[in-house]
Each structure stands twice: as structure tokens, then as C-alpha cells.
Design a protein around this motif. Structure first.
Motif, short mmCIF file in Angstrom:
data_model
loop_
_atom_site.label_atom_id
_atom_site.label_comp_id
_atom_site.label_asym_id
_atom_site.label_seq_id
_atom_site.Cartn_x
_atom_site.Cartn_y
_atom_site.Cartn_z
N ILE A 1 0.87 -0.81 0.24
CA ILE A 1 0.03 0.01 -0.07
C ILE A 1 0.77 0.84 0.17
N LEU B 1 -3.31 0.83 -3.11
CA LEU B 1 -3.39 -1.17 -3.82
C LEU B 1 -2.19 -1.46 -4.79
N ARG C 1 -3.87 -1.82 5.49
CA ARG C 1 -3.03 -2.87 5.38
C ARG C 1 -3.14 -3.39 7.59
N PHE D 1 -4.86 -7.87 3.95
CA PHE D 1 -4.98 -6.21 3.20
C PHE D 1 -6.89 -6.42 3.36
#
Ligand code: 7RM
Length: 658
Positions: A460, A476, A516, A522
Motif C-alpha cells: 500500500i 494498492l 493493511r 489487506f
């Protein structure tokens, strides 16, 4: 990229998460039999696979049949990846021949149910015959390797047979979802330069015949490069056949030879193009190639669905979406599993249909979408309660973030609090699942897709390219190439590069927001661009807007999504009419139907608001963010400094109150 600190973030604390989410560890019984049976085993293999991705992927690829072994695993010069260089394989041989020639010969490959209740069982040996025959049909009618073939089919076994036959002869299929209308077909024909079409007279949906051939005929009035249209007779509705051009599938198959020797194609030979919505009006033709794509789908089926010879696997997606490509056709068949395939709607004749089918066929692995689960919750528990669902051992979810309420219902009512749920995050572009629990290892928590798959270096990042600390929202990305990644946007390398690899040079940008947690799970938040997700179907705001604007009365349109209990998101359209047209309920209905005609019923806006003006920036760009806030909360409190005319807000708020 500078090393400045990221600016605004949304805090989501572990304490908060703990209250909302319970952790579900896999049972010892499940773990004992699974390929990866503990987090320690996952962590170890994951570490190895990230240290040396090529070693992991080469080992997976070698479980496939290669006509010529590859000499080098990866060549990577961002954004260009080549996997398994020098290798030659035949994708269809891997999915069919190797099972048909061995002990799975008489094993069911596809158990199919039509919506009216008709049933067919196709063994691997029979599937082999059908694929060989249709390959010969295509060849006899002049379809060659690399030719593009558009497939527009209901969910019948012939859809899979058609795809596999294309793969077998090296032709590039482009499946178009049967819910799309003729203009979507036309766009894809033109963009891909297709020369053949495979379709059907129609399919069954909600107790009715939905004709398909007329939409093809309509598109072919404006596109003249099609030499042949192969038509499966499924519903026997009246359709027109153009002599010479249009051929009945069944007639062609009657005389075709069942002998066809599979040829090895280069690992990077194109396998298919699948169009997916982007942030402009023009859908992107996502191109996938052979060796890498098959390795990714094969390996993820093996580890994430933990597929076994004894399993009856069922994925409820349509073959028109990437989930149908990867997790109905290529991945499961490469694993030699038995799968259930269903033609129709989940509520035909009632909301018990899926549960009845699971009971009757003894389904063990079930893969569906959160939007379906939400519809089942609404319909009521009495439907699943009528059926014995104890054959199930594993559940899967895909397409959208699954909200904890839906997750828990799925876990308890369908899985009997016994089955792990793999919440699988991936995209048309990624080809295969990238983030998901491993069912025998990963503790599941409702709402998180948990951990990256082997070889997947997910992270991330903030807008400057720094990695976000735990529980901070960012973008992401995937930092290393993987075998099933898309190779390009068909015919538009520049757009491919710009969309996925330019924000962070050499790093794949997924377009999703995520965070996260401290344990490394995630949490996917949703799309960062102007892409909507309605019932798991991905639609671009721009596509719907351009459909609206193609109506003679419409001057301008802005489309946004608002949260919807069942569909995930619902479409709200703001429409400015041309001078001389008056807004009315009838016109609203006409516009909705118009969008249905241009794109397909799934794209029809739930609500249409007529407005004399739209909120815009000084450079003339519509600010959808404000409209989204308005339809979601009823007011606008967000940042309005970029607005060209602040009076617009008051006007819009009044409009919505009416
Ligand atoms: C497989 C597929 C891709 C987009 C993706 C996400 C969303 C998909 C999940 C998810 C949260 C998931 N391909 N998405 N799976 N969001 N959790 N498990 O759906 O190309 O049609 O869409 O779908 O936004 O970017 S797709």
C-alpha cells in the motif's frame, strides 16, 4: 517521487477492527488435509516465493504439459513481461487432453443444468471430442491462429467448448457478456478486428428466452469483416440466418472429425482479449497470453480452492467476466476437477435454486459474489434452510468487498459455521487471484481478503510512493511481475503503460484503495477511479454518461454511485437536457431504457435527476465527488473550492429534496 510524508489519512484502529470482526481459524480437520496446513507453512513458502519468485513460478509452471520446455522463466522490462520464454504449450491440451488420456477419462468435467431443469454431464473424454470437433469446424471455415473470435453465448457447455477450441487452434477469443447489447458487440468487433462470431439463438433467464442472435445481426449491419457466425441452437426461438455467413453449430459438428492433434504455441501467444471498463468511455481490451495465464489460474485453484479429485466445484459467475474465464474454464479444467455449470438466474423458480442444486449435486466448493449473497439474505433464511448443504467444505467470494454482515450470513447459513471463506481479491488485469486466505492456513476475518498469494509482492503506497504504515489508507500496488498479469491493452500500449505503470514507475497500480492492518491483512476499500461496481459488474461512469448523451434530448450527464444494500452500488445519473426538452417521468424512463439498449440492462441508472447545471471545475471537468456525496448523504459538506459556480450546490440540494 519525493519522500514527503503523506497528507490526509483515514485512521482505522486495530481496536475498532477487533470489536467488529471475529477471527475464524480453519478447523484442524480442514488444515490436516489441505495443501498448506498452517500459517507457518504459508509464511515460509511466501518468504521463499518473494525472495525468488522465478523459482516458485517455474515450479508451478512445470506441473503443466509443455510441448517444448521453457529455457528462461522471466524477462521483465516494465511494463513488458514475458514468462516461460522459449516454452511451447497448448492451453486446451492442458485443460482437456491430459485428463482425457489418463485416469480422469470418464470423470465428469462439466455437470450442467439449464434453467428449465434440463441436465447434461460431459466427461473429460467427451469434452475432448467436442473441443477437437469444434476446432476442426473453425479450421475448416478459415479461422486461423491469432484470428480474433467474438463469443456471445448463454451459460451452456458450448461456451466453454468454444473458448477451448479457440485456444486449441491459437485463435484469440473475446467473450462478450450475454447481457450486453448490440452496440457493445459492435465496439468490441471494431476494436479487436474479429473475423468470426460464436453465438446462440438464445438462452434461458428468469423463465424466459433471451434472444442473442438479433443483437449480433444488428451489430453486423455496421461491421463487415465477419466471415462466419456459428449459432448454437439452444432455445429454438425464431431467428434469421444469413445464408453463407451464418452456420448452425449442430450442423457443422455433425460431420466434423473428432481427431485433432494439439499444436504447441509460444508461451506468450495471445490467449484472449476481455474488455473491461476504464475511466474513459472506451473499454480496455485486456490481453492475456498462454503460459503465464494458465500457470496463474492453475496454481491459485490448487492452493486457494484446494481442488481435489473428489470435489464438485461450482463458480456461479458468467463466462463473460474474467471470473468465468479463470475459475470456470481455465483454472478448474487445468486441475481436472468436476464442476457444476448453471445457465440461469439464482431466483428461478425461487431463491432456493442454488441450495437445491448444491444438495442435489453434492457441491463441495462454492464460489459466488457478495451481491448474490445480499440478495439471498433479503429473500430469507427459509430458502437455504430447506436444503442439506453439508456437502460443502469451502466457500469463496469475489467481485467486491464483502461486508461483515453478508460474510457472517454466508458463513453460518450456507457454510454451517464449518467452511472457511476465501475472500479473493483480483482483477480482469491480474488474470488470477492475488490476495486471498489459504483455506487450511489463514485465519479468516470478515471483510479482509487477508494475505497475498505466493510470489505476489503487494503493498500500500501513499501518493509519493512511500509505503503506508499499518491501518492507513493508500493505493494498492503490486511491485513484482507475476505470470498471469495482462500484457497490454489490445492496440493501445501507451494507455496500458499510462494506466498501470506510470504513477509509480515499474510498479503495477491496481486502481483500488486499501489498507493493511498490523497482522499484514489487506482490507480493500474500493475503486479510486471513476469505475462503478454494480452487483459485481464493473461499469465505467463515462460509458454510461456517453450512452445518456447519445439520446437526442440529453445535453450533458454525470453518473455516480451511491451505496446500495443489494447491488453494492446503485447508479445515479444527473442529466441536463437540451433546450426545448422538458423533464418528465416518462423521459426519465425513456433514458433508462436507452442506456439499457446501448450498454445493457445492468447499466440502467437507478435514479435520474434532471438538473439545469452540473458542478464543474474551472477547466470544465465535472466534479463527481460532490454528486456522490449528495446522493449518499443528501447534502454537500465536502471541499468545494475547485467549484466554478458555488450556487450549483444549493440548487442541487433543493432538487434532491423534492
Ligand atoms: C475478479 C473481478 C476488479 C475490481 C477490483 C476491486 C473489486 C474484486 C474483490 C474486490 C474487494 C474483493 N475482476 N474486487 N474482488 N474488492 N474485495 N475480494 O472482479 O476486473 O471485474 O473487477 O473488483 O475493486 O479492482 S474485475
Amino acid at each position: 517521487m519525493s519522500s514527503k510524508k503523506s497528507k490526509k489519512t483515514t485512521k482505522f484502529t486495530d481496536e475498532h477492527a477487533a470489536v467488529l470482526q471475529a477471527t475464524h481459524k480453519p478447523s484442524t480437520a480442514f488444515s490436516k488435509n489441505a495443501r498448506i496446513g498452517s500459517m507457518a507453512a504459508y509464511e515460509k513458502l511466501y518468504r521463499e516465493s518473494i525472495a525468488k519468485p522465478e523459482v516458485f513460478w517455474a515450479r508451478e509452471a512445470r506441473e503443466l504439459v509443455w510441448r517444448k520446455p521453457f529455457s528462461k522463466t522471466l524477462k521483465w522490462k516494465a511494463p513488458d513481461a514475458q514468462w516461460f520464454i522459449g516454452g511451447k504449450l497448448n492451453v486446451a491440451e492442458n485443460c482437456v487432453d491430459r485428463h482425457a488420456a489418463g485416469t480422469r477419462k470418464n470423470k465428469a468435467a462439466i455437470i450442467w443444468e439449464g434453467e428449465p431443469g434440463d441436465k447434461r454431464v460431459i466427461t473429460y473424454a467427451q469434452l475432448h471430442r467436442e473441443v477437437c470437433k469444434f476446432s476442426n469446424v473453425l479450421l475448416a471455415r478459415g479461422v486461423k491462429a491469432k484470428a480474433r473470435v467474438l463469443i456471445y453465448m448463454p451459460m451452456i457447455p458450448e461456451a466453454a467448448i468454444a473458448m477451448l477450441a479457440c485456444a486449441r487452434i491459437g485463435a484469440v477469443h473475446n467473450v462478450v457478456f450475454g447481457g450486453f447489447a448490440s452496440e457493445a458487440i459492435l465496439d468490441r468487433l471494431e476494436d479487436s478486428g474479429a473475423t468470426a462470431i460464436i453465438t446462440a439463438d438464445g438462452g434461458w433467464r428468469r423463465g424466459k428466452v433471451i434472444a442473442l442472435k438479433p443483437a449480433v445481426d444488428e451489430a453486423l449491419k455496421k461491421y463487415h469483416k465477419i466471415k462466419h457466425v456459428f449459432v448454437v441452437k439452444r432455445t429454438e426461438n425464431d431467428i434469421s440466418m444469413q445464408p453463407g455467413r451464418d452456420l448452425w453449430w449442430q450442423d457443422e459438428m455433425e460431420t466434423a472429425s473428432a481427431k485433432h492433434e494439439a499444436e504447441g504455441f509460444d508461451s506468450e501467444h495471445p490467449l484472449f482479449i476481455l474488455y473491461t471498463s476504464g475511466s474513459t468511455g472506451k473499454p480496455k481490451g485486456i490481453l492475456h497470453t498462454s503460459g503465464g495465464y494458465l500457470t496463474g489460474t492453475y496454481s491459485t485453484c490448487k492452493y486457494i480452492f484446494d481442488m481435489r479429485d473428489e470435489d464438485i466445484y461450482w463458480c456461479t459467475a458468467d463466462v463473460g467476466w474474467i471470473t468465468g474465464h479463470s475459475y470456470i474454464v481455465y483454472g478448474p479444467l487445468a486441475n481436472g476437477v468436476t464442476q457444476l455449470m448453471y445457465e440461469g438466474a439464482p431466483n428461478e423458480p425461487d431463491f432456493g435454486r442454488f441450495w437445491k442444486m448444491i444438495e442435489e449435486h453434492g457441491v463441495t466448493i462454492f464460489y459466488t459474489a457478495p451481491t448474490a449473497i445480499r440478495a439471498f439474505i433479503k429473500a430469507g433464511d427459509q430458502f437455504p434452510e430447506k436444503h442439506d448443504l453439508t456437502s460443502l467444505r469451502l466457500l469463496g467470494s469475489v467481485g467486491e468487498p464483502i461486508n461483515p454482515e453478508a460474510w457472517n450470513w454466508y458463513y453460518e447459513k450456507i457454510g454451517g459455521s464449518r467452511c472457511p471463506i476465501v475472500d479473493t481479491w483480483w482483477q480482469t488485469e491480474t488474470g488470477a487471484i492475488l490476495i486471498s486466505p489459504l483455506p487450511g492456513a489463514t485465519p479468516c476475518i470478515p471483510g479482509t481478503a487477508t494475505r497475498p498469494f505466493f510470489g505476489i509482492d503487494a503493498a500500500i503506497l501513499d501518493e509519493y510512493g512511500n509505503e503506508c504504515p499499518p491501518n492507513v489508507d493508500g493505493r494498492l500496488v503490486i511491485r513484482k511481475p507475476w505470470p498471469s498479469m495482462t500484457r497490454t491493452i489490445y492496440g493501445d500500449k501507451a494507455r496500458f503503460h499510462k494506466t498501470y505503470f506510470s504513477d509509480y514507475p515499474g510498479i503495477y497500480l491496481a486502481g483500488d484503495g486499501a489498507r493493511r492492518d498490523k497482522k499484514g491483512n489487506f482490507w480493500i476499500i474500493g475503486r479510486l477511479d471513476d469505475v462503478l461496481n454494480v452487483s459485481g459488474h464493473r461499469l465505467g461512469t463515462a460509458e454510461i454518461e456517453s450512452a445518456l448523451v447519445s439520446h437526442p434530448s440529453v445535453a450533458e450527464a454525470a453518473v455516480v454511485a451511491r451505496p446500495h444494500d443489494l447491488k453494492g452500488q446503485a447508479i445515479a445519473a444527473f442529466v441536463t437536457l437540451k433546450l426545448g426538452y422538458e423533464s418528465s417521468e416518462d423521459l426519465g424512463k425513456e433514458l433508462r431504457d436507452h442506456v439499457g439498449h446501448v450498454i445493457g440492462a445492468i447499466a440502467k441508472p437507478e435514479e435520474i435527476h434532471f438538473t439545469p447545471v452540473l458542478p464543474k471545475t474551472r477547466s470544465g471537468k465535472i466534479i463527481r465527488r460532490l454528486l456522490k456525496e449528495l446522493v449518499t448523504t443528501g447534502t454537500i459538506s465536502g471541499n468545494v473550492t475547485t467549484l466554478e459556480d458555488v450556487g450549483v450546490i444549493e440548487l442541487l440540494q433543493k432538487l434532491l429534496k423534492k
